[in-house]
Motif scaffolding. Structure first.
Motif, PDB file in Angstrom:
ATOM      1  N   PHE A 162       2.142  14.329   3.215  1.00  0.00           N
ATOM      2  CA  PHE A 162       1.251  13.183   3.044  1.00  0.00           C
ATOM      3  C   PHE A 162       1.201  12.818   1.563  1.00  0.00           C
ATOM      4  CE2 PHE A 162      -0.307  15.447   6.769  1.00  0.00           C
ATOM      5  CZ  PHE A 162      -0.548  14.425   7.682  1.00  0.00           C
ATOM      6  N   GLY A 163       1.422  11.556   1.254  1.00  0.00           N
ATOM      7  CA  GLY A 163       1.360  11.174  -0.150  1.00  0.00           C
ATOM      8  C   GLY A 163       1.565   9.699  -0.389  1.00  0.00           C
ATOM      9  N   THR A 164       2.123   9.431  -1.557  1.00  0.00           N
ATOM     10  CA  THR A 164       2.405   8.058  -1.963  1.00  0.00           C
ATOM     11  C   THR A 164       3.896   7.952  -2.269  1.00  0.00           C
ATOM     12  OG1 THR A 164       1.894   8.572  -4.273  1.00  0.00           O
ATOM     13  CG2 THR A 164       0.088   7.688  -2.911  1.00  0.00           C
ATOM     14  N   ALA A 165       4.381   6.726  -2.287  1.00  0.00           N
ATOM     15  CA  ALA A 165       5.816   6.530  -2.487  1.00  0.00           C
ATOM     16  C   ALA A 165       6.076   5.370  -3.422  1.00  0.00           C
ATOM     17  CB  ALA A 165       6.499   6.287  -1.154  1.00  0.00           C
ATOM     18  N   GLU A 166       7.266   5.390  -3.978  1.00  0.00           N
ATOM     19  CA  GLU A 166       7.765   4.324  -4.838  1.00  0.00           C
ATOM     20  C   GLU A 166       9.196   4.039  -4.418  1.00  0.00           C
ATOM     21  OE1 GLU A 166       8.603   3.553  -9.604  1.00  0.00           O
ATOM     22  OE2 GLU A 166       8.119   5.577  -8.902  1.00  0.00           O
ATOM     23  N   LEU A 202       0.893  -1.169   0.000  1.00  0.00           N
ATOM     24  CA  LEU A 202       0.000   0.000   0.000  1.00  0.00           C
ATOM     25  C   LEU A 202       0.923   1.209   0.000  1.00  0.00           C
ATOM     26  CD1 LEU A 202      -3.016   0.888   0.321  1.00  0.00           C
ATOM     27  CD2 LEU A 202      -2.596   0.938   2.776  1.00  0.00           C
ATOM     28  N   ASN A 203       0.952   1.944  -1.071  1.00  0.00           N
ATOM     29  CA  ASN A 203       2.021   2.920  -1.265  1.00  0.00           C
ATOM     30  C   ASN A 203       1.848   4.253  -0.530  1.00  0.00           C
ATOM     31  OD1 ASN A 203       0.003   3.951  -2.894  1.00  0.00           O
ATOM     32  ND2 ASN A 203       1.334   4.346  -4.625  1.00  0.00           N
ATOM     33  N   ARG A 204       1.011   4.294   0.475  1.00  0.00           N
ATOM     34  CA  ARG A 204       0.847   5.526   1.263  1.00  0.00           C
ATOM     35  C   ARG A 204       2.051   5.744   2.175  1.00  0.00           C
ATOM     36  NH1 ARG A 204      -4.198   5.322   4.726  1.00  0.00           N
ATOM     37  NH2 ARG A 204      -3.136   3.431   5.349  1.00  0.00           N
ATOM     38  N   ILE A 205       2.404   7.017   2.375  1.00  0.00           N
ATOM     39  CA  ILE A 205       3.518   7.364   3.250  1.00  0.00           C
ATOM     40  C   ILE A 205       3.269   8.746   3.843  1.00  0.00           C
ATOM     41  CG2 ILE A 205       4.920   8.443   1.439  1.00  0.00           C
ATOM     42  CD1 ILE A 205       7.393   7.079   2.763  1.00  0.00           C
ATOM     43  N   THR A 206       3.749   8.935   5.050  1.00  0.00           N
ATOM     44  CA  THR A 206       3.790  10.253   5.663  1.00  0.00           C
ATOM     45  C   THR A 206       5.220  10.497   6.127  1.00  0.00           C
ATOM     46  OG1 THR A 206       1.491  10.137   6.395  1.00  0.00           O
ATOM     47  CG2 THR A 206       2.907  11.730   7.522  1.00  0.00           C
ATOM     48  N   ILE A 207       5.724  11.662   5.807  1.00  0.00           N
ATOM     49  CA  ILE A 207       7.041  12.104   6.260  1.00  0.00           C
ATOM     50  C   ILE A 207       6.800  13.201   7.288  1.00  0.00           C
ATOM     51  CG2 ILE A 207       9.214  13.205   5.586  1.00  0.00           C
ATOM     52  CD1 ILE A 207       8.855  10.437   4.299  1.00  0.00           C
ATOM     53  N   MET A 208       7.500  13.135   8.431  1.00  0.00           N
ATOM     54  CA  MET A 208       7.321  14.144   9.466  1.00  0.00           C
ATOM     55  C   MET A 208       8.674  14.689   9.921  1.00  0.00           C
ATOM     56  SD  MET A 208       5.415  14.009  13.183  1.00  0.00           S
ATOM     57  CE  MET A 208       6.687  13.058  14.002  1.00  0.00           C
ATOM     58  N   ARG A 237      11.076   7.504  -3.417  1.00  0.00           N
ATOM     59  CA  ARG A 237      10.591   8.742  -4.040  1.00  0.00           C
ATOM     60  C   ARG A 237       9.149   8.955  -3.599  1.00  0.00           C
ATOM     61  NH1 ARG A 237      11.515   8.655 -10.058  1.00  0.00           N
ATOM     62  NH2 ARG A 237       9.830   7.152  -9.974  1.00  0.00           N
ATOM     63  N   ILE A 238       8.851  10.170  -3.164  1.00  0.00           N
ATOM     64  CA  ILE A 238       7.552  10.494  -2.583  1.00  0.00           C
ATOM     65  C   ILE A 238       6.862  11.560  -3.422  1.00  0.00           C
ATOM     66  CG2 ILE A 238       6.413  11.404  -0.517  1.00  0.00           C
ATOM     67  CD1 ILE A 238       9.650  10.571   0.439  1.00  0.00           C
ATOM     68  N   ASP A 239       5.619  11.301  -3.770  1.00  0.00           N
ATOM     69  CA  ASP A 239       4.748  12.300  -4.381  1.00  0.00           C
ATOM     70  C   ASP A 239       3.728  12.675  -3.321  1.00  0.00           C
ATOM     71  OD1 ASP A 239       5.766  12.370  -7.126  1.00  0.00           O
ATOM     72  OD2 ASP A 239       5.026  10.313  -7.253  1.00  0.00           O
ATOM     73  N   PHE A 240       3.707  13.940  -2.911  1.00  0.00           N
ATOM     74  CA  PHE A 240       2.791  14.341  -1.850  1.00  0.00           C
ATOM     75  C   PHE A 240       1.783  15.350  -2.366  1.00  0.00           C
ATOM     76  CE2 PHE A 240       6.829  16.561  -1.448  1.00  0.00           C
ATOM     77  CZ  PHE A 240       6.475  17.904  -1.403  1.00  0.00           C
ATOM     78  N   ASP A 241       0.581  15.253  -1.830  1.00  0.00           N
ATOM     79  CA  ASP A 241      -0.505  16.145  -2.237  1.00  0.00           C
ATOM     80  C   ASP A 241      -0.997  17.026  -1.094  1.00  0.00           C
ATOM     81  OD1 ASP A 241      -1.746  14.207  -0.721  1.00  0.00           O
ATOM     82  OD2 ASP A 241      -3.285  13.735  -2.201  1.00  0.00           O
ATOM     83  N   LEU A 242      -0.402  16.836   0.092  1.00  0.00           N
ATOM     84  CA  LEU A 242      -0.778  17.664   1.235  1.00  0.00           C
ATOM     85  C   LEU A 242       0.465  17.927   2.079  1.00  0.00           C
ATOM     86  CD1 LEU A 242      -2.867  19.060   3.081  1.00  0.00           C
ATOM     87  CD2 LEU A 242      -3.239  16.832   4.171  1.00  0.00           C
ATOM     88  N   VAL A 243       0.680  19.199   2.378  1.00  0.00           N
ATOM     89  CA  VAL A 243       1.728  19.640   3.294  1.00  0.00           C
ATOM     90  C   VAL A 243       0.987  20.236   4.484  1.00  0.00           C
ATOM     91  CG1 VAL A 243       3.672  21.218   3.626  1.00  0.00           C
ATOM     92  CG2 VAL A 243       3.269  20.187   1.360  1.00  0.00           C
ATOM     93  N   GLN A 244       1.340  19.784   5.682  1.00  0.00           N
ATOM     94  CA  GLN A 244       0.678  20.309   6.870  1.00  0.00           C
ATOM     95  C   GLN A 244       1.739  20.758   7.868  1.00  0.00           C
ATOM     96  OE1 GLN A 244      -0.895  17.655   9.789  1.00  0.00           O
ATOM     97  NE2 GLN A 244      -2.717  18.906  10.091  1.00  0.00           N
ATOM     98  N   THR A 245       1.562  21.944   8.392  1.00  0.00           N
ATOM     99  CA  THR A 245       2.412  22.409   9.479  1.00  0.00           C
ATOM    100  C   THR A 245       1.559  22.502  10.737  1.00  0.00           C
ATOM    101  OG1 THR A 245       1.983  24.744   8.990  1.00  0.00           O
ATOM    102  CG2 THR A 245       3.933  23.737   7.959  1.00  0.00           C
TER     103      THR A 245
END
Length: 185
Positions: free
Chosen positions: A90-94, A70-76, A124-132
């Motif tokens: 927040f996004g997906t990764a490969e 499941l290619n979901r990933i969150t980087i913090m 490699r991460i493609d993210f569609d949401l940046v949250q601070t």
């Protein structure tokens, strides 16, 4: 207190570059959730909605196994010095396998062709949401230096010894999901 953005601004990109640690969070549809710390020296922002990090050999390979499921990933990122702040991507990764054309291209373009000892893949991460968010609950720490332990460990091993270690420890997750390492060999 939290703010949401569709893309990563130059100001937030600069903030990321000043941090010393980030965390990856992944999960397969079942089994355990994984959170792993990483040094920001391995992290690169590739564009307003894309980033990558060069992943080195570790005791497991949960992130790669989860991304295959499941290619979901969150980087913090958390500020542990200076003003409090947290940033999440927040996004997906490969996973780009070491030696693949995509890996070699990104290694050349984002890392100057420099591959540290023990390198095993690039995420490699493609993210569609940046949250601070405020980061008020994050304690203050004084950064001293990067640890030399991983570098020393991998430098002490031959290529054959590193591969043997990866074959033993990095091919499946704790829940038995395949990481994809050595599938073409």
């Amino acid at each position: 207190m939290a703010k949401r953005f569709e893309t990563l601004s130059d100001g937030l990109r600069d903030w990321i570059e000043r941090q010393h640690i980030f965390f990856t969070a992944t999960a397969a549809p079942s089994g355990r959730v994984n959170i792993s710390p990483r040094p920001t020296t391995s992290f690169r922002v590739l564009g307003p909605n894309q980033a990558a990090y060069l992943d080195r050999t570790g005791s497991g390979n949960e992130t790669a196994a989860h991304i295959r499921q499941l290619n979901r990933i969150t980087i913090m990122f958390c500020a542990v010095e200076g003003p409090p702040s947290i940033l999440r991507l927040f996004g997906t990764a490969e996973v780009l396998s070491r030696g693949s054309a995509a890996y070699e291209d990104l290694l050349a373009s984002a890392y100057g062709g420099e591959e540290p000892s023990g390198a095993r893949q690039i995420v490699r991460i493609d993210f569609d949401l940046v949250q601070t968010s405020c980061g008020y609950g994050v304690p203050l720490f004084d950064y001293q230096n990067e640890r030399a332990s991983l570098e020393n460990w991998s430098n002490a091993k031959s290529a054959e010894e590193l591969e043997a270690y990866q074959r033993l420890n990095n091919q499946t997750s704790l829940d038995g999901f395949p990481s994809g390492m050595f599938e073409d060999s």
